[in-house]
Design a protein around this motif. Structure first.
Motif, PDB file in Angstrom:
ATOM      1  N   CYS A 162     -11.204  24.702  -6.816  1.00 17.29           N
ATOM      2  CA  CYS A 162     -11.827  23.707  -5.941  1.00 17.29           C
ATOM      3  C   CYS A 162     -10.731  23.151  -5.037  1.00 17.29           C
ATOM      4  O   CYS A 162      -9.646  22.820  -5.510  1.00 17.29           O
ATOM      5  N   ASN A 208     -10.476  20.406  -3.655  1.00 17.75           N
ATOM      6  CA  ASN A 208     -10.241  18.983  -3.861  1.00 17.75           C
ATOM      7  C   ASN A 208      -9.586  18.676  -5.210  1.00 17.75           C
ATOM      8  O   ASN A 208      -8.493  18.136  -5.274  1.00 17.75           O
ATOM      9  N   CYS A 209     -10.252  19.051  -6.315  1.00 18.29           N
ATOM     10  CA  CYS A 209      -9.729  18.666  -7.633  1.00 18.29           C
ATOM     11  C   CYS A 209      -8.891  19.768  -8.289  1.00 18.29           C
ATOM     12  O   CYS A 209      -8.357  19.576  -9.375  1.00 18.29           O
ATOM     13  N   CYS A 253     -18.923  20.348  -5.532  1.00 19.89           N
ATOM     14  CA  CYS A 253     -18.160  20.745  -6.708  1.00 19.89           C
ATOM     15  C   CYS A 253     -18.784  20.109  -7.952  1.00 19.89           C
ATOM     16  O   CYS A 253     -19.218  18.968  -7.930  1.00 19.89           O
ATOM     17  N   THR A 303     -17.445  19.130 -10.792  1.00 15.93           N
ATOM     18  CA  THR A 303     -16.745  18.016 -11.414  1.00 15.93           C
ATOM     19  C   THR A 303     -16.454  16.848 -10.467  1.00 15.93           C
ATOM     20  O   THR A 303     -16.713  15.700 -10.794  1.00 15.93           O
ATOM     21  N   CYS A 304     -15.908  17.184  -9.262  1.00 16.37           N
ATOM     22  CA  CYS A 304     -15.505  16.063  -8.408  1.00 16.37           C
ATOM     23  C   CYS A 304     -16.541  15.744  -7.322  1.00 16.37           C
ATOM     24  O   CYS A 304     -16.386  14.785  -6.574  1.00 16.37           O
TER      25      CYS A 304
END
Ligand SMILES: [Zn+2]
Length: 229
Positions: free
Chosen positions: A34, A36-37, A59, A61-62
């Motif tokens: 990802c 981002n995370c 995403c 998770t984030c």
């Protein structure tokens, strides 16, 4: 169907290349993460087209939004594969696939950064021309002359209407299209670009009027419709 699936698998790879080459980042990495995370994606999150839909474009998770560009490119590249493998001869199939892959890559760099990435453009288009000469594809002098006339009109009267990159791209394509195809390409590209601009202009509020639109996507569309369909 198998060609479509195969193509869509390569589609997201093209996005990654287009995102990273202009900013000189390596694009071959062990596992997809990802952005981002940085979590490593599991297998079912990397299925082209379907994953984007299942994850509702974010995403797991984030909840960072996943760009719709991936989804669209996967579909488009699937269709490009389909179109390429439908060609009569192996050479036609190869040229179609190569030409449209390169143009899709440049379309993506134009969308991401508003540039026709030189690091992709020059090597890919010089080899394209070499292939077209080698395989004896028809060369249209008339189109080249027509291109020069259109080019001078644009440069004289419609300053800045088209970027130099767009004109350079057309210079590489023009001799390989019949004059009829070239005019058709330009007509489709400008019409769809104008329509898109009008829609954006009418639907978005306030100061998007200085908005710069990437033009390669429209040239790409024109090329596919005029030359390959
Ligand atoms: Zn994430």
């Amino acid at each position: 169907m198998i060609y479509f699936i195969l193509g869509s698998c390569f589609g997201s790879f093209l996005c990654v290349v287009a995102e990273r080459v202009p900013i000189s980042q390596p694009f071959i990495i062990a596992r997809s993460r990802c952005v981002n995370c940085k979590r490593v994606l599991s297998f079912w999150e990397m299925i082209p087209i379907l994953s984007s839909l299942l994850l509702k474009f974010q995403c797991r998770t984030c909840h960072k939004r996943i760009s719709v560009t991936y989804f669209i490119t996967e579909i488009l590249y699937g269709l490009i594969f389909l179109l390429s493998f439908k060609q009569q001869t192996t050479i036609d199939c190869f040229i179609t696939l190569y030409w449209l892959t390169v143009v899709l890559l440049l379309t993506l760099t134009d969308i991401y950064y508003l540039v026709i990435e030189p690091k992709i453009f020059y090597p890919s288009h010089l080899t394209l021309i070499a292939f077209l000469f080698y395989f004896n594809f028809p060369f249209y002098w008339e189109s080249l002359v027509l291109y020069l006339i259109i080019c001078s009109i644009i440069l004289l009267f419609l300053n800045e209407a088209l970027g130099m990159g767009d004109l350079l791209l057309l210079l590489f394509w023009a001799p390989w299209l019949s004059p009829h195809e070239l005019i058709q390409l330009l007509f489709i590209a400008s019409l769809t670009a104008l329509l898109t601009y009008a829609i954006i202009f009418l639907t978005t509020s306030k100061k998007v009027r200085t908005l710069q639109l990437p033009f390669v996507p429209f040239l790409n569309l024109g090329l596919i419709v005029a030359h390959f369909l």
